[in-house]
Design a protein around this motif. Structure first.
Motif, PDB file in Angstrom:
ATOM      1  N   MET A   1      22.944  22.581  45.213  1.00 53.30           N
ATOM      2  CA  MET A   1      23.996  23.233  44.464  1.00 53.30           C
ATOM      3  C   MET A   1      24.247  24.645  45.000  1.00 53.30           C
ATOM      4  N   ILE A   2      23.324  25.579  44.770  1.00 56.62           N
ATOM      5  CA  ILE A   2      23.514  26.954  45.248  1.00 56.62           C
ATOM      6  C   ILE A   2      23.141  27.029  46.718  1.00 56.62           C
ATOM      7  N   ARG A   3      24.001  27.642  47.513  1.00 52.92           N
ATOM      8  CA  ARG A   3      23.789  27.732  48.963  1.00 52.92           C
ATOM      9  C   ARG A   3      23.613  29.155  49.456  1.00 52.92           C
ATOM     10  N   GLY A   4      23.728  30.124  48.581  1.00 53.31           N
ATOM     11  CA  GLY A   4      23.584  31.513  48.994  1.00 53.31           C
ATOM     12  C   GLY A   4      24.304  32.423  48.030  1.00 53.31           C
ATOM     13  N   LEU A   5      24.251  33.704  48.295  1.00 53.41           N
ATOM     14  CA  LEU A   5      24.936  34.687  47.474  1.00 53.41           C
ATOM     15  C   LEU A   5      26.283  34.997  48.104  1.00 53.41           C
ATOM     16  N   TYR A   6      27.363  34.811  47.362  1.00 51.76           N
ATOM     17  CA  TYR A   6      28.696  35.051  47.900  1.00 51.76           C
ATOM     18  C   TYR A   6      29.153  36.485  47.680  1.00 51.76           C
ATOM     19  N   GLU A   7      28.858  37.041  46.497  1.00 48.97           N
ATOM     20  CA  GLU A   7      29.317  38.400  46.250  1.00 48.97           C
ATOM     21  C   GLU A   7      28.360  39.150  45.338  1.00 48.97           C
ATOM     22  N   ALA A   8      28.411  40.459  45.477  1.00 48.90           N
ATOM     23  CA  ALA A   8      27.703  41.385  44.596  1.00 48.90           C
ATOM     24  C   ALA A   8      28.669  42.535  44.342  1.00 48.90           C
ATOM     25  N   HIS A   9      28.461  43.266  43.250  1.00 48.19           N
ATOM     26  CA  HIS A   9      29.387  44.333  42.869  1.00 48.19           C
ATOM     27  C   HIS A   9      28.621  45.601  42.535  1.00 48.19           C
ATOM     28  N   LEU A  10      29.231  46.751  42.854  1.00 50.15           N
ATOM     29  CA  LEU A  10      28.654  48.048  42.534  1.00 50.15           C
ATOM     30  C   LEU A  10      29.727  48.959  41.949  1.00 50.15           C
ATOM     31  N   PRO A  11      29.329  49.843  41.018  1.00 48.71           N
ATOM     32  CA  PRO A  11      30.266  50.837  40.510  1.00 48.71           C
ATOM     33  C   PRO A  11      30.305  52.034  41.459  1.00 48.71           C
ATOM     34  N   VAL A  12      31.482  52.605  41.669  1.00 50.69           N
ATOM     35  CA  VAL A  12      31.638  53.785  42.523  1.00 50.69           C
ATOM     36  C   VAL A  12      32.582  54.772  41.850  1.00 50.69           C
ATOM     37  N   LYS A  32      42.067  45.109  48.808  1.00 57.18           N
ATOM     38  CA  LYS A  32      41.961  45.911  47.602  1.00 57.18           C
ATOM     39  C   LYS A  32      42.766  45.224  46.507  1.00 57.18           C
ATOM     40  N   VAL A  33      42.306  45.379  45.269  1.00 56.28           N
ATOM     41  CA  VAL A  33      43.015  44.864  44.101  1.00 56.28           C
ATOM     42  C   VAL A  33      43.396  46.084  43.273  1.00 56.28           C
ATOM     43  N   GLU A  34      44.685  46.289  43.162  1.00 54.72           N
ATOM     44  CA  GLU A  34      45.191  47.484  42.491  1.00 54.72           C
ATOM     45  C   GLU A  34      44.556  48.713  43.143  1.00 54.72           C
ATOM     46  N   ASP A  35      44.260  49.743  42.368  1.00 52.19           N
ATOM     47  CA  ASP A  35      43.705  50.968  42.949  1.00 52.19           C
ATOM     48  C   ASP A  35      42.230  51.171  42.638  1.00 52.19           C
ATOM     49  N   ASN A  36      41.597  50.204  41.985  1.00 48.68           N
ATOM     50  CA  ASN A  36      40.226  50.444  41.542  1.00 48.68           C
ATOM     51  C   ASN A  36      39.201  49.419  42.017  1.00 48.68           C
ATOM     52  N   LEU A  37      39.583  48.496  42.878  1.00 43.73           N
ATOM     53  CA  LEU A  37      38.647  47.457  43.319  1.00 43.73           C
ATOM     54  C   LEU A  37      38.896  47.119  44.781  1.00 43.73           C
ATOM     55  N   ALA A  38      37.825  47.058  45.545  1.00 45.18           N
ATOM     56  CA  ALA A  38      37.923  46.665  46.959  1.00 45.18           C
ATOM     57  C   ALA A  38      36.825  45.661  47.271  1.00 45.18           C
ATOM     58  N   PHE A  39      37.140  44.739  48.173  1.00 49.27           N
ATOM     59  CA  PHE A  39      36.166  43.758  48.642  1.00 49.27           C
ATOM     60  C   PHE A  39      35.950  43.956  50.132  1.00 49.27           C
ATOM     61  N   LEU A  40      34.691  44.094  50.519  1.00 48.60           N
ATOM     62  CA  LEU A  40      34.320  44.259  51.926  1.00 48.60           C
ATOM     63  C   LEU A  40      33.394  43.119  52.317  1.00 48.60           C
ATOM     64  N   TRP A  41      33.631  42.546  53.494  1.00 47.35           N
ATOM     65  CA  TRP A  41      32.762  41.481  53.980  1.00 47.35           C
ATOM     66  C   TRP A  41      31.425  42.063  54.422  1.00 47.35           C
ATOM     67  N   ILE A  42      30.358  41.486  53.924  1.00 44.21           N
ATOM     68  CA  ILE A  42      29.016  41.767  54.436  1.00 44.21           C
ATOM     69  C   ILE A  42      28.824  40.895  55.669  1.00 44.21           C
ATOM     70  N   GLU A  43      29.102  39.607  55.487  1.00 45.24           N
ATOM     71  CA  GLU A  43      29.121  38.634  56.573  1.00 45.24           C
ATOM     72  C   GLU A  43      30.438  37.874  56.437  1.00 45.24           C
ATOM     73  N   ILE A  68      21.495  46.659  46.180  1.00 51.86           N
ATOM     74  CA  ILE A  68      21.864  45.620  47.147  1.00 51.86           C
ATOM     75  C   ILE A  68      20.906  45.729  48.329  1.00 51.86           C
ATOM     76  N   ALA A  69      20.388  44.599  48.790  1.00 51.86           N
ATOM     77  CA  ALA A  69      19.557  44.558  49.996  1.00 51.86           C
ATOM     78  C   ALA A  69      20.321  43.788  51.066  1.00 51.86           C
ATOM     79  N   PHE A  70      20.526  44.430  52.210  1.00 47.59           N
ATOM     80  CA  PHE A  70      21.235  43.811  53.327  1.00 47.59           C
ATOM     81  C   PHE A  70      20.221  43.273  54.332  1.00 47.59           C
TER      82      PHE A  70
END
Length: 158
Positions: A1-12, A32-43, A68-70
């Protein structure tokens, strides 16, 4: 079922500054979604980090929040202190280890080598690499000590 972690979120507190910080770590801005949310690829196409601009960044730190641990290669981890400092980021003390080099925390059959640092809002970040622990070492130590012990033991076993 679970194959890995797809996303994590942090407040800034400052989305633009945080995007620049994480791009400096090698993450790639996707959108970016509106002016308060951005998504960056880790992988790319595998996992990403969501950054939420908010006034509520001042939540007290706890490892279950704002951490977050990379995963990085061992070779990259060995040069991580200089790599971070070259980019203006400060490695920090963790688990009683000064940020002079990565340290190792053994867990039975395996161990993790790691170095910790913070983003501009104090979110806890780390670079981590999994190691084999075939010698069943139990003590935490700096990576250079770990490698010396394993090298000596492997030389003695020849």
């Amino acid at each position: 079922m679970i194959r890995g972690l797809y996303e994590a979120h942090l407040p800034v507190s400052n989305l633009k500054l945080s995007i620049e910080f994480y791009e400096g770590l090698g993450l790639q801005l996707d959108h970016k979604v509106e002016d308060n949310l951005a998504f960056l690829w880790i992988e790319k196409d595998k996992s990403w980090l969501g950054l939420w601009e908010t006034e509520k960044v001042e939540v007290d730190y706890h490892p279950s929040l704002r951490h977050i641990a990379f995963q990085v290669s061992l070779a990259d981890l060995k040069s991580s202190v200089a790599w971070l400092k070259d980019r203006g980021y400060a490695p920090r003390e963790a688990f009683g280890f000064l940020p002079v080099e990565p340290f190792v925390m053994p867990h039975g059959e395996y161990a993790h080598a790691k170095i910790h640092f913070n983003d501009p809002d104090g979110n806890s970040l780390e670079f981590i690499s999994k190691l084999e622990n075939s010698k069943k070492i139990k003590n935490r130590m700096y990576l250079s000590e770990w490698e010396q012990i394993n090298e000596c033991r492997s030389e003695n076993s020849k």
